[in-house]
Motif scaffolding. Sequence first.
Motif, PDB file in Angstrom:
ATOM      1  N   GLN A   1      53.144  37.958  46.590  1.00 37.35           N
ATOM      2  CA  GLN A   1      53.794  38.514  45.410  1.00 37.35           C
ATOM      3  C   GLN A   1      55.082  37.792  45.028  1.00 37.35           C
ATOM      4  OE1 GLN A   1      52.708  42.369  44.218  1.00 37.35           O
ATOM      5  NE2 GLN A   1      52.713  40.655  42.821  1.00 37.35           N
ATOM      6  N   TYR A   2      55.858  37.388  46.035  1.00 36.44           N
ATOM      7  CA  TYR A   2      57.152  36.787  45.693  1.00 36.44           C
ATOM      8  C   TYR A   2      56.987  35.477  44.942  1.00 36.44           C
ATOM      9  CZ  TYR A   2      56.737  33.509  49.634  1.00 36.44           C
ATOM     10  OH  TYR A   2      56.327  32.527  50.475  1.00 36.44           O
TER      11      TYR A   2
ATOM     12  N   MET B   1      54.610  35.030  42.693  1.00 40.04           N
ATOM     13  CA  MET B   1      54.397  35.513  41.330  1.00 40.04           C
ATOM     14  C   MET B   1      55.722  35.891  40.684  1.00 40.04           C
ATOM     15  SD  MET B   1      51.305  35.499  40.458  1.00 40.04           S
ATOM     16  CE  MET B   1      50.049  36.625  39.947  1.00 40.04           C
ATOM     17  N   THR B   2      56.556  36.613  41.445  1.00 43.91           N
ATOM     18  CA  THR B   2      57.849  37.019  40.909  1.00 43.91           C
ATOM     19  C   THR B   2      58.638  35.798  40.450  1.00 43.91           C
ATOM     20  OG1 THR B   2      57.842  38.756  42.569  1.00 43.91           O
ATOM     21  CG2 THR B   2      59.887  38.402  41.395  1.00 43.91           C
TER      22      THR B   2
ATOM     23  N   ARG C   1      57.523  32.921  39.689  1.00 39.89           N
ATOM     24  CA  ARG C   1      56.894  32.270  38.548  1.00 39.89           C
ATOM     25  C   ARG C   1      57.210  33.039  37.261  1.00 39.89           C
ATOM     26  NH1 ARG C   1      50.535  31.259  37.607  1.00 39.89           N
ATOM     27  NH2 ARG C   1      50.721  29.723  35.945  1.00 39.89           N
ATOM     28  N   ALA C   2      57.207  34.372  37.366  1.00 34.86           N
ATOM     29  CA  ALA C   2      57.486  35.198  36.198  1.00 34.86           C
ATOM     30  C   ALA C   2      58.924  35.040  35.726  1.00 34.86           C
ATOM     31  CB  ALA C   2      57.193  36.665  36.508  1.00 34.86           C
ATOM     32  N   LYS C   3      59.763  34.494  36.596  1.00 39.55           N
ATOM     33  CA  LYS C   3      61.150  34.216  36.225  1.00 39.55           C
ATOM     34  C   LYS C   3      61.247  33.060  35.248  1.00 39.55           C
ATOM     35  CE  LYS C   3      63.549  34.711  40.433  1.00 39.55           C
ATOM     36  NZ  LYS C   3      64.410  34.081  41.467  1.00 39.55           N
ATOM     37  N   GLY C   4      60.255  32.162  35.298  1.00 40.14           N
ATOM     38  CA  GLY C   4      60.281  30.995  34.425  1.00 40.14           C
ATOM     39  C   GLY C   4      60.559  29.694  35.143  1.00 40.14           C
ATOM     40  N   LEU C   5      60.404  29.682  36.469  1.00 37.68           N
ATOM     41  CA  LEU C   5      60.620  28.436  37.213  1.00 37.68           C
ATOM     42  C   LEU C   5      59.518  27.429  36.906  1.00 37.68           C
ATOM     43  CD1 LEU C   5      61.611  29.761  40.743  1.00 37.68           C
ATOM     44  CD2 LEU C   5      63.008  28.321  39.293  1.00 37.68           C
ATOM     45  N   SER C   6      59.860  26.156  36.950  1.00 32.70           N
ATOM     46  CA  SER C   6      58.832  25.137  36.752  1.00 32.70           C
ATOM     47  C   SER C   6      57.956  25.089  37.999  1.00 32.70           C
ATOM     48  CB  SER C   6      59.473  23.780  36.506  1.00 32.70           C
ATOM     49  OG  SER C   6      60.105  23.337  37.676  1.00 32.70           O
ATOM     50  N   PRO C   7      56.699  24.691  37.836  1.00 32.76           N
ATOM     51  CA  PRO C   7      55.755  24.763  38.960  1.00 32.76           C
ATOM     52  C   PRO C   7      56.272  24.044  40.206  1.00 32.76           C
ATOM     53  CG  PRO C   7      54.620  24.139  36.949  1.00 32.76           C
ATOM     54  CD  PRO C   7      56.076  24.180  36.617  1.00 32.76           C
TER      55      PRO C   7
ATOM     56  N   ARG D   1      60.709  25.487  46.394  1.00 30.91           N
ATOM     57  CA  ARG D   1      61.772  26.414  46.760  1.00 30.91           C
ATOM     58  C   ARG D   1      61.243  27.666  47.446  1.00 30.91           C
ATOM     59  NH1 ARG D   1      65.994  27.487  42.058  1.00 30.91           N
ATOM     60  NH2 ARG D   1      66.122  25.216  42.114  1.00 30.91           N
ATOM     61  N   TYR D   2      60.061  28.112  47.082  1.00 32.49           N
ATOM     62  CA  TYR D   2      59.570  29.362  47.667  1.00 32.49           C
ATOM     63  C   TYR D   2      58.449  29.198  48.704  1.00 32.49           C
ATOM     64  CZ  TYR D   2      62.919  31.728  44.755  1.00 32.49           C
ATOM     65  OH  TYR D   2      64.086  32.146  44.215  1.00 32.49           O
TER      66      TYR D   2
ATOM     67  N   ARG E   1      58.970  26.396  51.381  1.00 33.52           N
ATOM     68  CA  ARG E   1      60.102  26.733  52.233  1.00 33.52           C
ATOM     69  C   ARG E   1      59.705  27.737  53.322  1.00 33.52           C
ATOM     70  NH1 ARG E   1      63.164  28.615  54.908  1.00 33.52           N
ATOM     71  NH2 ARG E   1      65.366  29.111  54.760  1.00 33.52           N
ATOM     72  N   VAL E   2      58.921  28.726  52.938  1.00 34.45           N
ATOM     73  CA  VAL E   2      58.488  29.731  53.919  1.00 34.45           C
ATOM     74  C   VAL E   2      57.436  29.141  54.858  1.00 34.45           C
ATOM     75  CG1 VAL E   2      57.462  32.014  54.231  1.00 34.45           C
ATOM     76  CG2 VAL E   2      59.018  31.609  52.331  1.00 34.45           C
TER      77      VAL E   2
ATOM     78  N   MET F   1      49.842  33.834  33.284  1.00 35.58           N
ATOM     79  CA  MET F   1      49.904  33.594  34.723  1.00 35.58           C
ATOM     80  C   MET F   1      48.552  33.876  35.379  1.00 35.58           C
ATOM     81  SD  MET F   1      53.806  34.556  35.760  1.00 35.58           S
ATOM     82  CE  MET F   1      53.203  35.574  37.032  1.00 35.58           C
TER      83      MET F   1
ATOM     84  N   ARG G   1      57.704  28.766  29.812  1.00 35.01           N
ATOM     85  CA  ARG G   1      58.680  29.087  30.853  1.00 35.01           C
ATOM     86  C   ARG G   1      59.954  29.682  30.276  1.00 35.01           C
ATOM     87  NH1 ARG G   1      60.223  24.366  33.376  1.00 35.01           N
ATOM     88  NH2 ARG G   1      58.662  22.954  32.524  1.00 35.01           N
TER      89      ARG G   1
ATOM     90  N   ARG H   1      59.025  33.368  29.737  1.00 37.01           N
ATOM     91  CA  ARG H   1      58.962  34.120  31.002  1.00 37.01           C
ATOM     92  C   ARG H   1      60.357  34.401  31.531  1.00 37.01           C
ATOM     93  NH1 ARG H   1      54.982  30.225  34.044  1.00 37.01           N
ATOM     94  NH2 ARG H   1      53.087  30.713  32.892  1.00 37.01           N
ATOM     95  N   GLY H   2      60.599  35.633  31.848  1.00 35.96           N
ATOM     96  CA  GLY H   2      61.873  35.980  32.466  1.00 35.96           C
ATOM     97  C   GLY H   2      62.987  36.168  31.461  1.00 35.96           C
TER      98      GLY H   2
ATOM     99  N   PHE I   1      56.550  43.894  39.632  1.00 37.82           N
ATOM    100  CA  PHE I   1      55.252  44.106  40.281  1.00 37.82           C
ATOM    101  C   PHE I   1      55.233  45.363  41.129  1.00 37.82           C
ATOM    102  CE2 PHE I   1      55.924  39.677  39.472  1.00 37.82           C
ATOM    103  CZ  PHE I   1      54.750  39.292  38.884  1.00 37.82           C
TER     104      PHE I   1
ATOM    105  N   THR J   1      57.073  43.077  49.017  1.00 36.24           N
ATOM    106  CA  THR J   1      56.741  41.652  49.072  1.00 36.24           C
ATOM    107  C   THR J   1      57.112  40.886  47.811  1.00 36.24           C
ATOM    108  OG1 THR J   1      54.530  42.203  48.313  1.00 36.24           O
ATOM    109  CG2 THR J   1      54.820  41.945  50.674  1.00 36.24           C
ATOM    110  N   SER J   2      57.750  41.572  46.840  1.00 32.63           N
ATOM    111  CA  SER J   2      57.963  40.824  45.599  1.00 32.63           C
ATOM    112  C   SER J   2      59.241  39.996  45.603  1.00 32.63           C
ATOM    113  CB  SER J   2      57.861  41.709  44.366  1.00 32.63           C
ATOM    114  OG  SER J   2      58.551  42.883  44.536  1.00 32.63           O
TER     115      SER J   2
ATOM    116  N   LEU K   1      68.605  30.105  35.173  1.00 29.87           N
ATOM    117  CA  LEU K   1      67.468  29.463  34.508  1.00 29.87           C
ATOM    118  C   LEU K   1      67.531  29.612  32.994  1.00 29.87           C
ATOM    119  CD1 LEU K   1      64.211  30.265  36.485  1.00 29.87           C
ATOM    120  CD2 LEU K   1      64.954  28.040  35.664  1.00 29.87           C
ATOM    121  N   HIS K   2      68.000  30.758  32.545  1.00 35.13           N
ATOM    122  CA  HIS K   2      67.879  31.046  31.122  1.00 35.13           C
ATOM    123  C   HIS K   2      69.196  31.089  30.379  1.00 35.13           C
ATOM    124  CE1 HIS K   2      63.633  31.728  31.572  1.00 35.13           C
ATOM    125  NE2 HIS K   2      63.856  32.548  32.577  1.00 35.13           N
TER     126      HIS K   2
END
Lengths: 360, 335
Positions: free
Chosen positions: A254-255, A257-258, A260-266, A272-273, A276-277, B57, B91, B94-95, B102, B107-108, B125-126
């Motif tokens: 999920q994190y 997705m979160t 990505r929903a922020k608007g980060l580039s792929p 970064r996420y 890294r994990v 997405m 992009r 988004r956000g 979610f 886990t988000s 970012l924005h």
Amino acid sequence: MIHLILKRLLWMMPTLLAISFISFALIQLPPGDYLTSYITALEETGESVAEEQVEALRQRYNLDEPFFIQYGKWLNNLLPFGFTRQDSGSYLWMYSEGGVRSFNWPGFKWPDFGMSFEWNRQVVELIGERIFLTVVISIVTLLFTWALAIPIGIYSAVRQYSIGDYAFSVLGFIGLATPNFLLALIFMYIGYSVFGVSAGGLFSPEYVEAEWSVAKFADLIAHLWIPVIVIGTSGTAGLIRVMRGNLLDELPKQYVMTARAKGLSPWTLLVRYPVRVALNPLISTIGWVLPGIVSGSVIVAVVLGLPTTGPLLLRALQNQDMYLAGSMVMLLSFLTVIGTLLSDILLLWLDPRIRYEGKA
Amino acid sequence: MDSILTIENLHTQFFLDEGTVRAVDGVNLQIPRGKTLCVVGESGCGKSITAFSILQMISRPGRITDGSIVLHREEGDIELTQLPPDGKQMRRIRGAEVAMIFQEPMTSLSPVHTVGSQIAEAVRLHMRVDKREARARAVHIMERVGMPDPEGRYAQYPHEMSGGLRQRAVIAMALSCRPQLLIADEPTTALDVTIQAQILALMRELQAELDMAILLITHDLGVVAQMADEVAVMYWGRVVEYGSVERIFSAPQHPYTEALLRSLPGLHIERKSQLQAIRGSVPDPFQRLDGCAFHTRCDECEPGLCDTGQRPLLHAIETGHLSACLRRKERPSDG
Ligand SMILES: Nc1ncnc2c1ncn2[C@@H]1O[C@H](COP(=O)(O)OP(=O)(O)O)[C@@H](O)[C@H]1O
Ligand SMILES: [Mg+2]
């Protein structure tokens, strides 16, 4: 965190002691001792050895003493503190030659690894002259492994079931399945026939004894790639699987997705996420590099004629060269324990979840 | 109606080895500006996939195969399905303009980054602000969503927080750039009832403050009653009924909506009627059904009418109240 590290350090002590005991017992386990095999070897060549001479050697190396005394003296010599050796084999509880009881207090001292019977040289010297190149090979191999495995692992996970992923998987399994020594032979052949690099060793003959210079260094580089690839291949293949698996576990979380929903580039998102994990579990393998420095790929080193510590250990074990073998096995175990501790600390530093559990 | 987003004939499909899953199969929907639209339906009916489609997405093997999603902005309309999914324009939306939260607060958030840094990242970012300013804004929004000691919480990791606090942090992150539309996919399903009420109240409060539209996905009609202005009922990849919350609860037009209401304690109009699970189960997603998809489970199914032909479209019962029931289209007086 400091508390946790201290606790771990304290726990290391009994572990190390137990390891030293087992190492020593293992070395002593085969019947006979170095002198017996030495004498047999001499007699086979037709030389006879005087009884008195043998007795003198026995005395000197405490070979007639009970197991525990031998172990105690050996351990005392290894430690950076304890009783100093007065002369060959005498400690505070012995009479010195003049019959006067000499007494020395326990304190700090340089560890004494003893003599190698076979080489008739100090163990420290023997290991010392080989350790530098061993460390160089180990570190370069490590960098090679990581530099190759991590990007490929990431690619394979992100493009799961693509042609590239399959290709790397097949290559990886071939890499895992090929015995190192076979690879060594193949590369020696290629190195010699295609690149004209003399087979085996880390230097061309003219540089082996030479002083360090730019030319010698260049010669080293020219030879280094063969052992690095040979030793690194199976590790790389294994690490690719680990990295790919770890990342595949993280990607659907999920994190991600979160983020990505922020608007980060792929790309930023990936590095970064989830990457890294996914890297964290790899950190725990760093601990294995340290012992690898001593024992690392013995067979490859023998085949390639590398001046590293691996073949030294093998020979010492074969010949019951007690002090040399004992020191190296001990060193090996020591480095394993230290390495594990180091990777744990690194992990503790990198992964807040573990840090938290430690606190709780 | 003044809408922030218009979805027309949206089809999103997953191409699997076993066949094609028509997760979203012709959704039509308008999200009113500044209001809350609740999407309800049993699990697997395509609510989440509709939401993910809006933000583009959908990951492989899924793809939006047809339809349009238009975001109505002050600068003009923009058709989202025409944008490259991970391109710059998408992009930026988004956000910033459309944010999403979610279901799983546990886990988000990334386990290895501090909560504060994850919020500040969205700000940076924005908005054209430096690190310190982003941090200050993050702390401010954390305070605004009711996190105690926001300065201290900034440096904490998700596992050091309770589920409720984490969901607050996620809301803070989503709202940090003042989006016009917030998509919330079952945001309170995993939380305790009391925490759930708090989070919902917080969302209403912030909605008024930011004048933002909320697309709230839930399968809990209690949440709908508490939050919704408008309700869309989804079944098997399609909206089968749409109307104001009052109309949906007091005069449901589609048998599926009625069945959903009957299955919920304490909300049904006739209080004495017994709770009833919906008969049968959701059809296998690989299947193709003729006529109304609900006919396999519907008590009023009329053979020859409900189980043949195209899937029925929504038709107006009255202004702002639409239903896709074939039978009641013929005899609206039944409703
Ligand atoms: N990644 C995927 N691959 C294949 N099928 C999927 C995927 N995601 C969702 N689906 C299918 O799409 C349909 C709708 O799912 P979803 O929108 O998540 O339902 P819900 O209404 O519970 O949110 C379900 O039948 C589900 O099985
Ligand atoms: Mg869902």
